[in-house]
Design a protein around this motif. Structure first.
Motif, PDB file in Angstrom:
ATOM      1  N   ASP A  31       1.089   2.921 -12.301  1.00 25.98           N
ATOM      2  CA  ASP A  31       2.271   2.644 -11.740  1.00 25.98           C
ATOM      3  C   ASP A  31       2.754   1.402 -11.469  1.00 25.98           C
ATOM      4  O   ASP A  31       2.494   0.415 -10.143  1.00 25.98           O
ATOM      5  N   SER A  55       4.379   0.639  -8.131  1.00 25.97           N
ATOM      6  CA  SER A  55       3.622   0.887  -6.540  1.00 25.97           C
ATOM      7  C   SER A  55       3.688  -0.493  -6.022  1.00 25.97           C
ATOM      8  O   SER A  55       3.548  -1.716  -6.336  1.00 25.97           O
ATOM      9  N   ASP A 100      -0.493   6.270  -3.895  1.00 22.49           N
ATOM     10  CA  ASP A 100      -0.148   8.319  -3.303  1.00 22.49           C
ATOM     11  C   ASP A 100      -1.729   8.510  -3.626  1.00 22.49           C
ATOM     12  O   ASP A 100      -2.073   9.788  -2.947  1.00 22.49           O
ATOM     13  N   ALA A 101      -3.165   7.939  -3.933  1.00 22.21           N
ATOM     14  CA  ALA A 101      -4.152   8.398  -4.813  1.00 22.21           C
ATOM     15  C   ALA A 101      -4.709   7.647  -4.026  1.00 22.21           C
ATOM     16  O   ALA A 101      -5.545   7.895  -4.601  1.00 22.21           O
ATOM     17  N   LYS A 139      -7.635   7.488  -0.735  1.00 27.95           N
ATOM     18  CA  LYS A 139      -7.823   8.375   0.383  1.00 27.95           C
ATOM     19  C   LYS A 139      -8.198   7.876   1.434  1.00 27.95           C
ATOM     20  O   LYS A 139      -9.389   7.220   2.321  1.00 27.95           O
TER      21      LYS A 139
END
Length: 218
Positions: free
Chosen positions: A90, A93, A108-109, A111
């Motif tokens: 991205d 990002s 967003d990915a 965790k």
């Protein structure tokens, strides 16, 4: 306006990266920083070139080759690189490319896991000789007061933080060792996201941080 990076990697770190002697977590730090910092990227490339020249000039590096070595190499080149499954990057990002490869995408990915007081972390998969993690620190929040048994490098990806040493914004790297005892505080204007790598556990003073340390693996 793009922030001017003021806090860079040392020559020892960049030479270790060029020589391939750093732990994986520290290699990730260097790759992430040089993807944003023209100054350190140029220095890293110069150390790569220097290492190649040293190897070329070192006696005993001449190795006899088979007569068909050149043809075999050209055949491999003609066949193209092996298929490699990679997540698309991205471009917008805050995570530079090397980090996106570890995370599997952009922010967003990630965790995230809570470690208390609004602070979150995500431990990245690296070799066991050092650890790498992303840290999310809410604007204005402080990390617990701590020292260092080994080396800790922290690079800002979003926002900024300040401690007893200086002010660090996007792209800046703070290198802390046993001489530095500090309390990083996120700038009040924006949540702070950092990449932090360590080769030894941190030294916390308070009881609660010491208890949380066992579960957060800091």
């Amino acid at each position: 306006m793009e922030h001017e990076i003021k806090h860079h990697l040392t020559d020892d770190v960049l030479m270790g990266y060029a020589a391939g002697t750093l732990p994986e977590a520290f290699n990730l730090m260097v790759a992430t920083h040089v993807s944003l910092c023209d100054t350190c990227r140029a220095r890293a490339e110069s150390f790569d070139a220097l290492g190649g020249e040293v190897m070329a000039q070192t006696p005993g590096n001449d190795v006899a080759m088979d007569t068909d070595s050149f043809a075999a190499t050209m055949s491999l080149i003609a066949g193209g690189a092996p298929d490699e499954i990679r997540m698309p990057r991205d471009a917008g990002s805050i995570l530079p490319g090397p980090l996106q490869d570890y995370v599997g995408g952009g922010v967003d990915a990630v965790k995230w896991r809570s470690v208390g007081m609004g602070v979150k972390q995500a431990i990245l998969p690296t070799s066991r000789d050092a650890s790498a993690r992303l840290l999310f620190i809410p604007a204005g929040a402080a990390m617990p007061d701590h020292g260092h048994k080994g080396t800790e490098m922290t690079m800002v990806l979003q926002g900024a933080f300040q401690d007893e040493d200086d002010y660090f914004a996007r792209g800046d790297v703070e290198i802390a060792d046993s001489d530095l005892h500090h309390t990083p505080v996120a700038d009040i204007h924006e949540d702070c996201i950092c990449l932090a790598v360590t080769d030894a556990p941190l030294e916390f003073q308070g009881l609660l941080p010491k208890i949380a340390q066992r579960f957060a693996r800091i």
